[in-house]
Design a protein around this motif. Structure first.
Motif, short mmCIF file in Angstrom:
data_model
loop_
_atom_site.label_atom_id
_atom_site.label_comp_id
_atom_site.label_asym_id
_atom_site.label_seq_id
_atom_site.Cartn_x
_atom_site.Cartn_y
_atom_site.Cartn_z
N ALA A 154 72.63 -13.90 42.87
CA ALA A 154 73.21 -13.57 44.17
C ALA A 154 73.23 -12.06 44.42
O ALA A 154 73.78 -11.61 45.42
N VAL A 155 72.64 -11.31 43.50
CA VAL A 155 72.58 -9.85 43.64
C VAL A 155 71.17 -9.45 44.08
O VAL A 155 70.19 -9.72 43.38
N ARG A 156 71.09 -8.83 45.23
CA ARG A 156 69.80 -8.37 45.77
C ARG A 156 69.60 -6.90 45.43
O ARG A 156 70.50 -6.08 45.65
N THR A 157 68.46 -6.55 44.87
CA THR A 157 68.17 -5.15 44.55
C THR A 157 67.06 -4.65 45.45
O THR A 157 66.00 -5.28 45.56
N VAL A 158 67.31 -3.53 46.11
CA VAL A 158 66.32 -2.93 47.01
C VAL A 158 66.32 -1.42 46.81
O VAL A 158 67.23 -0.86 46.18
N THR A 159 65.32 -0.77 47.33
CA THR A 159 65.23 0.69 47.29
C THR A 159 65.25 1.21 48.72
O THR A 159 64.64 0.62 49.61
N MET A 160 65.98 2.30 48.95
CA MET A 160 65.98 2.89 50.28
C MET A 160 64.54 3.17 50.70
O MET A 160 63.79 3.80 49.96
N PRO A 161 64.14 2.69 51.88
CA PRO A 161 62.76 2.93 52.33
C PRO A 161 62.46 4.43 52.43
O PRO A 161 63.21 5.19 53.04
N VAL A 162 61.38 4.84 51.82
CA VAL A 162 60.99 6.25 51.82
C VAL A 162 59.49 6.37 52.05
O VAL A 162 58.73 5.42 51.85
N VAL A 163 59.08 7.58 52.47
CA VAL A 163 57.67 7.93 52.58
C VAL A 163 57.50 9.30 51.94
O VAL A 163 58.47 10.03 51.75
N ARG A 164 56.28 9.64 51.60
CA ARG A 164 56.03 10.92 50.98
C ARG A 164 56.38 12.05 51.94
O ARG A 164 56.09 11.98 53.14
N ALA A 165 57.04 13.07 51.43
CA ALA A 165 57.47 14.19 52.27
C ALA A 165 56.28 15.01 52.75
O ALA A 165 55.41 15.37 51.94
N PRO A 166 56.18 15.29 54.06
CA PRO A 166 55.06 16.10 54.56
C PRO A 166 55.00 17.48 53.92
O PRO A 166 53.91 18.04 53.75
N SER A 167 56.17 18.02 53.53
CA SER A 167 56.22 19.39 53.00
C SER A 167 55.91 19.47 51.51
O SER A 167 55.65 20.55 50.99
N ASP A 168 55.96 18.31 50.82
CA ASP A 168 55.78 18.34 49.36
C ASP A 168 55.34 16.96 48.89
O ASP A 168 56.12 16.00 48.96
N PRO A 169 54.13 16.82 48.38
CA PRO A 169 53.64 15.50 47.96
C PRO A 169 54.39 14.92 46.77
O PRO A 169 54.26 13.73 46.47
N ASN A 170 55.19 15.76 46.07
CA ASN A 170 55.97 15.28 44.93
C ASN A 170 57.38 14.84 45.32
O ASN A 170 58.18 14.52 44.45
N ARG A 171 57.68 14.86 46.61
CA ARG A 171 59.00 14.48 47.09
C ARG A 171 58.87 13.40 48.15
O ARG A 171 57.78 13.17 48.69
N VAL A 172 59.97 12.74 48.46
CA VAL A 172 59.98 11.70 49.49
C VAL A 172 61.10 11.99 50.48
O VAL A 172 62.03 12.75 50.19
#
Length: 335
Positions: free
Chosen positions: A302-320
């Protein structure tokens, strides 16, 4: 006095002594477990400048035994290297601490379901001004790494940043460090997880073949910290492993007969409280027990696990950055 009377008196004194010792031991155990917990007065530090608590309309059909309102709890895994054991488990001796893991746990009213939302630590956010423990406030920081909030202002700033990002009020705060997590897993007898690919991470020192494994505390912690040995090496791959661990821990707890094994119950409680920092609303064994009892019918399924929707940051490919409007819609569903 006859032999029988004397024997009865000895037995009576022995029983009384055992009861006194038992009560004393129980009292010592209760104080010890409560004293294990470190607390932070987050409500007082943040004041009223926070998202409002949702208004609750009592349902006439609701059971009085069930909680009548939902709860949102910020759960952080701290990567502090303070202390010899944390340094050993952390694989380094760097000073300071950051939030290595961040999850918003939403418990439904009635505690029949829960949603666990992971926030990638590499997310770029606007960090609000936070009160410093030593006085004064931090400046607002734009395009700041999410996990820097904890490093800059501790639990108070972590909560304030999460509330600013999500618009959701955090009712409670729970933080556990490296050694506390490892001890909890060991006290539960380990956890069983299934990995979909081989893992070889030099940073976390974990080597696992794809498949099902029963892990002790040290290896479970290494799995929670692994990122470079899977996928593209980003934080998103690590979050998937952490969510597997959450489910595995819930299943292991459900499989334990803790109420019929006082020794094991104490070991688990000691492990849980020893590495714990909470807000002042959860800083006693009584409060933690009350929360735990409200979750007794909540199953891992009964526990749902999800991740906050993110996309790659335009200013830094190593960040979201948060992906909109999906992220906003997710947080709105938890208010």
């Amino acid at each position: 006095m006859g032999r029988r009377s004397r024997a009865l008196r000895i037995a009576g004194f022995s029983l009384a002594g055992a009861l006194v010792l038992g009560i004393g031991a129980a009292g010592w155990a209760y104080r010890h477990l409560s004293d294990n917990i470190t607390s932070v007065d987050i409500n007082n530090a943040l004041g009223d400048n926070r998202p409002p608590k949702p208004e609750v309309t009592p349902s006439p059909s609701a059971s009085a035994a069930l909680p009548g309102e939902a709860l949102n709890i910020l759960v952080l895994g701290s990567d502090s290297r303070s202390g010899e054991e944390n340094q050993r488990l952390g694989g380094g001796d760097s000073s300071g601490a950051r939030s290595d893991t961040a999850m918003v746990v939403h418990l439904d009213a009635g505690r029949t379901g829960a949603t666990v939302v992971s926030i990638p630590r590499d997310t770029l956010v606007t960090r609000p001004s936070c009160p410093r423990p030593s006085g004064g406030s931090t400046a607002v920081a734009y395009h700041s790494m999410f996990n820097d909030a904890y490093a800059v202002g501790g639990p108070v700033c972590a909560v304030k940043t999460v509330e600013a990002v999500t618009g959701v009020r955090m009712d409670h705060y729970i933080e556990i460090g490296f050694s506390g997590f490892a001890k909890l897993v060991d006290a539960l007898g380990g956890v069983t997880v299934t990995t979909d690919e081989d893992i070889a991470d030099d940073d976390s020192h974990l080597r696992l073949k794809a498949g099902t494994h029963h892990l002790d505390g040290t290896r479970a912690l290494a799995l929670a910290r692994t990122r470079h040995g899977i996928g593209d090496g980003s934080d998103l791959g690590r979050i998937g492993l952490q969510q597997k661990l959450v489910k595995a821990l819930l299943e292991q707890i459900a499989a334990q007969n803790l109420l019929t094994d006082p020794a094991k119950l104490y070991r688990v409680a000691d492990a849980v409280t020893a590495g714990l920092t909470t807000d002042t609303g959860l800083d006693s064994l009584a409060e933690l027990t009350r929360l735990g009892q409200s979750l007794k019918d909540l199953s891992a399924s009964a526990v749902r696990t999800v991740t906050m929707p993110v996309v790659r940051a335009p200013s830094d490919p190593n960040r979201v950055v948060a992906e909109e409007p999906e992220a906003r819609e997710l947080w709105e569903s938890l208010r």
